[in-house]
Write a protein that holds these residues in place. Sequence first.
Motif, short mmCIF file in Angstrom:
data_model
loop_
_atom_site.label_atom_id
_atom_site.label_comp_id
_atom_site.label_asym_id
_atom_site.label_seq_id
_atom_site.Cartn_x
_atom_site.Cartn_y
_atom_site.Cartn_z
N HIS A 76 -8.66 14.34 4.26
CA HIS A 76 -8.35 13.00 4.74
C HIS A 76 -8.05 13.05 6.24
CE1 HIS A 76 -7.94 11.03 0.78
NE2 HIS A 76 -7.61 12.26 0.38
N ALA A 77 -8.03 11.88 6.86
CA ALA A 77 -7.64 11.77 8.26
C ALA A 77 -6.31 11.02 8.31
CB ALA A 77 -8.69 11.03 9.07
N SER A 78 -5.46 11.41 9.26
CA SER A 78 -4.15 10.78 9.42
C SER A 78 -3.85 10.60 10.90
CB SER A 78 -3.07 11.66 8.79
OG SER A 78 -1.79 11.10 9.02
N SER A 79 -3.19 9.50 11.22
CA SER A 79 -2.75 9.28 12.60
C SER A 79 -1.29 9.66 12.77
CB SER A 79 -2.99 7.82 13.02
OG SER A 79 -2.30 6.95 12.16
N ASP A 80 -0.66 10.21 11.73
CA ASP A 80 0.72 10.70 11.83
C ASP A 80 0.78 11.81 12.88
OD1 ASP A 80 1.31 8.99 9.76
OD2 ASP A 80 1.77 10.57 8.30
N THR A 81 1.93 11.95 13.51
CA THR A 81 2.12 13.03 14.47
C THR A 81 1.87 14.36 13.76
OG1 THR A 81 3.73 11.74 15.69
CG2 THR A 81 3.75 14.13 16.04
N ILE B 97 4.13 18.24 2.97
CA ILE B 97 4.56 17.09 3.77
C ILE B 97 3.75 15.86 3.37
CG2 ILE B 97 2.97 17.48 5.70
CD1 ILE B 97 5.24 16.64 7.58
N CYS B 98 4.40 14.71 3.36
CA CYS B 98 3.72 13.46 3.02
C CYS B 98 3.11 12.88 4.30
CB CYS B 98 4.72 12.48 2.41
SG CYS B 98 3.96 10.95 1.83
N VAL B 99 1.85 12.53 4.24
CA VAL B 99 1.16 11.94 5.39
C VAL B 99 0.53 10.61 5.00
CG1 VAL B 99 0.66 14.15 6.51
CG2 VAL B 99 -0.97 13.22 4.90
N ALA B 100 0.49 9.69 5.95
CA ALA B 100 -0.21 8.42 5.77
C ALA B 100 -1.66 8.66 6.18
CB ALA B 100 0.42 7.34 6.64
N THR B 101 -2.59 8.30 5.32
CA THR B 101 -4.00 8.56 5.61
C THR B 101 -4.70 7.29 6.09
OG1 THR B 101 -4.66 8.09 3.34
CG2 THR B 101 -4.08 10.39 3.87
N LEU B 102 -5.82 7.46 6.76
CA LEU B 102 -6.58 6.32 7.26
C LEU B 102 -7.18 5.49 6.13
CD1 LEU B 102 -8.43 7.79 10.38
CD2 LEU B 102 -6.19 6.69 10.24
N CYS B 103 -7.24 6.05 4.92
CA CYS B 103 -7.74 5.28 3.78
C CYS B 103 -6.63 4.48 3.11
CB CYS B 103 -8.45 6.19 2.77
SG CYS B 103 -7.40 7.43 1.99
N GLY B 104 -5.42 4.51 3.69
CA GLY B 104 -4.34 3.67 3.23
C GLY B 104 -3.41 4.24 2.18
N HIS B 105 -3.40 5.55 2.02
CA HIS B 105 -2.54 6.18 1.01
C HIS B 105 -1.48 7.06 1.67
CE1 HIS B 105 -5.13 4.88 -2.27
NE2 HIS B 105 -6.16 5.24 -1.51
N GLN B 106 -0.42 7.32 0.95
CA GLN B 106 0.59 8.31 1.32
C GLN B 106 0.33 9.51 0.42
OE1 GLN B 106 3.25 7.97 3.60
NE2 GLN B 106 2.36 6.02 4.23
N LEU B 107 -0.09 10.64 1.00
CA LEU B 107 -0.49 11.80 0.20
C LEU B 107 0.25 13.04 0.66
CD1 LEU B 107 -4.35 11.17 0.15
CD2 LEU B 107 -2.69 10.58 -1.62
N ILE B 108 0.35 14.01 -0.23
CA ILE B 108 1.00 15.28 0.06
C ILE B 108 -0.04 16.28 0.57
CG2 ILE B 108 2.37 17.18 -0.90
CD1 ILE B 108 3.81 14.45 -0.81
N ALA B 109 0.19 16.80 1.77
CA ALA B 109 -0.74 17.75 2.38
C ALA B 109 -0.82 19.04 1.57
CB ALA B 109 -0.29 18.07 3.81
N ASP B 110 -2.01 19.63 1.56
CA ASP B 110 -2.26 20.91 0.91
C ASP B 110 -3.01 21.77 1.92
OD1 ASP B 110 -2.92 23.09 -0.62
OD2 ASP B 110 -3.95 21.97 -2.17
N ASN B 111 -2.28 22.36 2.84
CA ASN B 111 -2.88 23.11 3.94
C ASN B 111 -3.18 24.55 3.53
OD1 ASN B 111 -3.87 23.78 6.40
ND2 ASN B 111 -2.02 23.36 7.55
N CYS C 247 -12.94 12.58 2.41
CA CYS C 247 -12.72 11.23 1.88
C CYS C 247 -13.65 10.26 2.63
CB CYS C 247 -11.26 10.83 2.10
SG CYS C 247 -10.91 9.09 1.82
N PRO C 248 -14.53 9.56 1.93
CA PRO C 248 -15.48 8.67 2.62
C PRO C 248 -14.79 7.53 3.38
CG PRO C 248 -15.72 8.48 0.22
CD PRO C 248 -14.73 9.57 0.49
N ASP C 249 -13.68 7.00 2.86
CA ASP C 249 -12.99 5.92 3.57
C ASP C 249 -12.32 6.43 4.84
OD1 ASP C 249 -13.80 4.09 1.64
OD2 ASP C 249 -11.95 4.30 0.48
N CYS C 250 -11.74 7.62 4.79
CA CYS C 250 -11.15 8.21 6.00
C CYS C 250 -12.24 8.54 7.01
CB CYS C 250 -10.37 9.48 5.66
SG CYS C 250 -8.73 9.19 4.96
N ASN C 251 -13.37 9.02 6.53
CA ASN C 251 -14.48 9.36 7.42
C ASN C 251 -14.97 8.12 8.17
OD1 ASN C 251 -16.32 11.19 8.56
ND2 ASN C 251 -17.88 10.66 7.06
N THR C 252 -15.12 7.02 7.46
CA THR C 252 -15.55 5.77 8.10
C THR C 252 -14.52 5.31 9.13
OG1 THR C 252 -16.79 5.11 6.14
CG2 THR C 252 -16.15 3.35 7.65
#
Length: 78
Positions: free
Chosen positions: A17-22, A32-46, A56-61
């Motif tokens: 996913h893509a996120s604009s969070d710092t 860590i919980c991140v807000a994604t460009l597709c509109g969800h709050q998700l837990i990172a799995d780095n 994620c196609p919505d984040c990609n767009t």
Amino acid sequence: MYRPHPFSWVPADGARHASSDTKPTSGYPTGICVATLCGHQLIADNTELAWLWDTCPDCNTAAHVLAEVPMPPAVGAR
């Protein structure tokens, strides 16, 4: 930290996913919980495996819009 676009990629919930969070210098840590460009709050799995997940196609767009880069044509499109 250099960030050429106002978003960063982060694997979460089975996709990249893509996120604009710092973004921390070492990346979004697992758990860590991140807000994604597709509109969800998700837990990172780095993890290494997570970076191989599909994008994620919505984040990609949304990322293409923010980067002001047009989406490439679909495979097989003429």
